[in-house]
Design an enzyme around this catalytic site. Structure first.
Site: not given
Length: 577
Positions: A31, A170
């Site tokens: 990320e 995510h």
């Protein structure tokens, strides 16, 4: 020609590739604060280590990017600036991840993004990026999952399609776990198509048909040695001849995506067997390839299948000699240059000579005792008209002498004369004519230089040469009249001279061909010359002379070729613009 052995040699297990069940995969996901490592930073690293379908370990850490995380990134990932405030910086997180991934194959979904960030972070810290093998599950999915099965190849779509136990959200570790399930599902699909090794998986694309992959068994049992391989159809006809320093490894590539030539895919569909011919040296392999192509004329080899049909320019032997384009060299006392790559290039060379040496251009045989009418060239003053008796045999012989000197030895006079004519055309702004003359001059000096290179080798009864072998010892070759008669390799640490003597004693007996033609195809002799001219090659024994004439055409060729290549490149660029 001596062989290292025509028998099939069993390869090692390493030659088979790395079985997928034995590969350690580290599936990684990142990320970040944005989409580019140039202006963004890593905020989380998640990775899962697996082998043979079993979980070996996991790695997860938040990373303090030392910049505020944009609001839309916080909403997307759930990672806030406050969450990473006490997290380690990338200087500590990255080495820990690299240690976790050491010795593995890295896998990522859209690997260019994740690996790009990791490489940039390594460079920023002055760390050397390990040479990981990288697999991209997006790339594999595009080849294996058609659009009618999945609307796109996003991780979330594929995870749902393959019923992943983890839903990507995510967050780095969760997405890495989902990617593991996708990877295993994709490996299952390619396994049913015959893909069993890492090497095959790395090169997999849908361009390779299942039928082509199923032909992999043709490489089974082939030797991992230098040599030649022959693809044959069911009737034993040779379809294709190739050469490699590792026959087995090279043949295996025909069944993977690394082979992208359409005609090769067609050839593989027709192939029923592969015959290996192990060779002692790479030069022997290259020469055998040429000879086998000439012998079998395989339909899928694009190079000349009739190398014996060379084109030469001959200065005839008669009262009034002329230049003639011929297909063979004879023992007739004539002067020859060549061989040429085509009839057109031979015609260009003849035209170049005629520009500066007034040899007759008519084709009939002339006799001093019989006169015929003058041609247009005589009326233009470009021929002394021996046909009409205006030029005697002795007078014409002086012109022939100039031609013999230029063709057989000192080409400086004719090259200088042609250059002067080119300059004159340029001064008159006749640039196209000057360029055409330069092309004809290059064709001439190529033919002369090639003859001057080949002729000494063709005239030498025997040349024995050696060069250091890559694995130690010496590669030794015996060349007779321009033909490779034998080759062998002496082992590391062994006295090479007994091998030299044994090689010469058992080498092929080679009779000379009409000079200046070699006793092999010109293409074979050129390969031998290039091998002999390599750095480190030593002449062990020379029977004959290996020399080039002072003022030979080689120097002119080296000057002209770059100019002509540059001219053609510019012309191509202008035409494309």
């Amino acid at each position: 020609m001596q062989m290292a052995g025509d028998t099939m040699v069993q390869g090692t297990f390493d030659d088979l590739g790395t079985a997928l069940a034995e590969v350690t995969f580290v599936v990684v996901d990142l990320e970040t604060t944005g989409g580019s490592p140039a202006d963004s930073a890593i905020t989380e690293i998640g990775a899962v280590k697996v082998r043979g379908g079993e979980l070996l370990g996991e790695f997860q850490t938040l990373v303090n990017p030392h910049v505020p995380i944009p609001a839309f990134i916080q909403a997307l990932t759930g990672i806030t600036t406050a969450m990473v405030a006490r997290a380690p910086r990338i200087e500590a997180a990255l080495p820990a991840f690299l240690e976790f991934a050491q010795g593995s194959v890295l896998v990522a979904h859209n690997a260019g993004f994740d690996i790009g960030f990791l490489k940039a972070a390594s460079a920023a810290q002055g760390l050397e990026w390990p040479r990981f093998t990288v697999l991209d599950t997006v790339h594999l999915a595009r080849a294996l999952v058609p659009r009618d099965e999945a609307r796109n190849h996003k991780l979330s779509t594929l995870a749902a399609l393959f019923s992943s136990t983890t839903t990507p959200d995510h967050r780095a570790l969760h997405d890495a776990r989902a990617t593991v399930d996708v990877l295993h599902a994709l490996i299952g699909r390619v396994g049913s198509l015959g893909v069993q090794t890492l090497e095959e998986l790395s090169s997999y694309t849908s361009r390779v048909s299942p039928a082509q992959r199923r032909k992999r068994w043709l490489a089974d049992g082939l030797p991992s040695e230098p040599g030649v391989y022959l693809f044959k159809d069911g009737d034993g006809r040779v379809l294709y001849v190739g050469t490699s320093i590792n026959i087995r490894a090279r043949v295996r590539t025909y069944f993977t995506a690394s082979e992208q030539r359409t005609r090769m895919a067609e050839m593989v569909r027709l192939a029923a067997s592969v015959t290996p011919v192990v060779c002692a040296t790479t030069l022997e392999a290259e020469v055998r390839e040429l000879r086998l192509i000439a012998e079998h004329k395989p339909r899928y080899n694009r190079r000349s299948k009739s190398p014996e049909r060379a084109t030469w320019v001959k200065l005839t032997v008669e009262a009034f000699p002329r230049l003639s384009i011929v297909r063979e060299v004879r023992s007739d006392g004539a002067s020859y240059i060549g061989p040429f790559g085509s009839h057109a290039s031979a015609e260009d060379a003849v035209a170049a000579v005629h520009e500066v040496i007034p040899l007759r251009q008519c084709v009939q045989r002339l006799s001093p005792a019989r006169r015929v009418g003058a041609c247009a060239l005589a009326d233009m003053g470009r021929c002394g008209a021996p046909c009409t008796g205006a030029q005697s045999v002795d007078e014409y012989s002086a012109i022939v002498h100039d031609a013999v000197v230029a063709l057989s030895g000192d080409s400086r006079g004719v090259v200088t004369a042609l250059r002067t004519k080119m300059s004159s055309l340029s001064d008159q702004e006749r640039f196209e004519d000057a360029g055409a003359l330069r092309d004809r001059l290059l064709a001439l000096v190529r033919g002369m230089a090639r003859a001057q290179r080949i002729a000494p080798l063709a005239a030498s009864p025997e040349i024995v040469a050696a060069k250091p072998a890559a694995t130690g010892g010496w590669e030794i070759v015996c060349v007779r009249h321009g033909r490779l008669a034998a080759s062998t390799v002496s082992p590391r640490g062994a006295d090479p001279m007994p091998y030299v003597r044994a090689l010469c004693d058992s080498a092929e007996v080679v009779l000379p061909a009409p000079w200046p033609s070699p006793a092999a195809t010109p293409e074979e002799t050129e390969k031998i010359l290039r091998w002999l001219e390599q750095p480190g090659v030593r002449i062990v024994d020379l029977q004959g002379e290996w020399t080039c004439p002072v003022g030979g055409a080689g120097g002119a060729r080296m000057q002209l070729e770059p100019q002509v290549v540059a001219r053609h490149q510019v012309a191509g660029f202008v035409a494309a613009s």
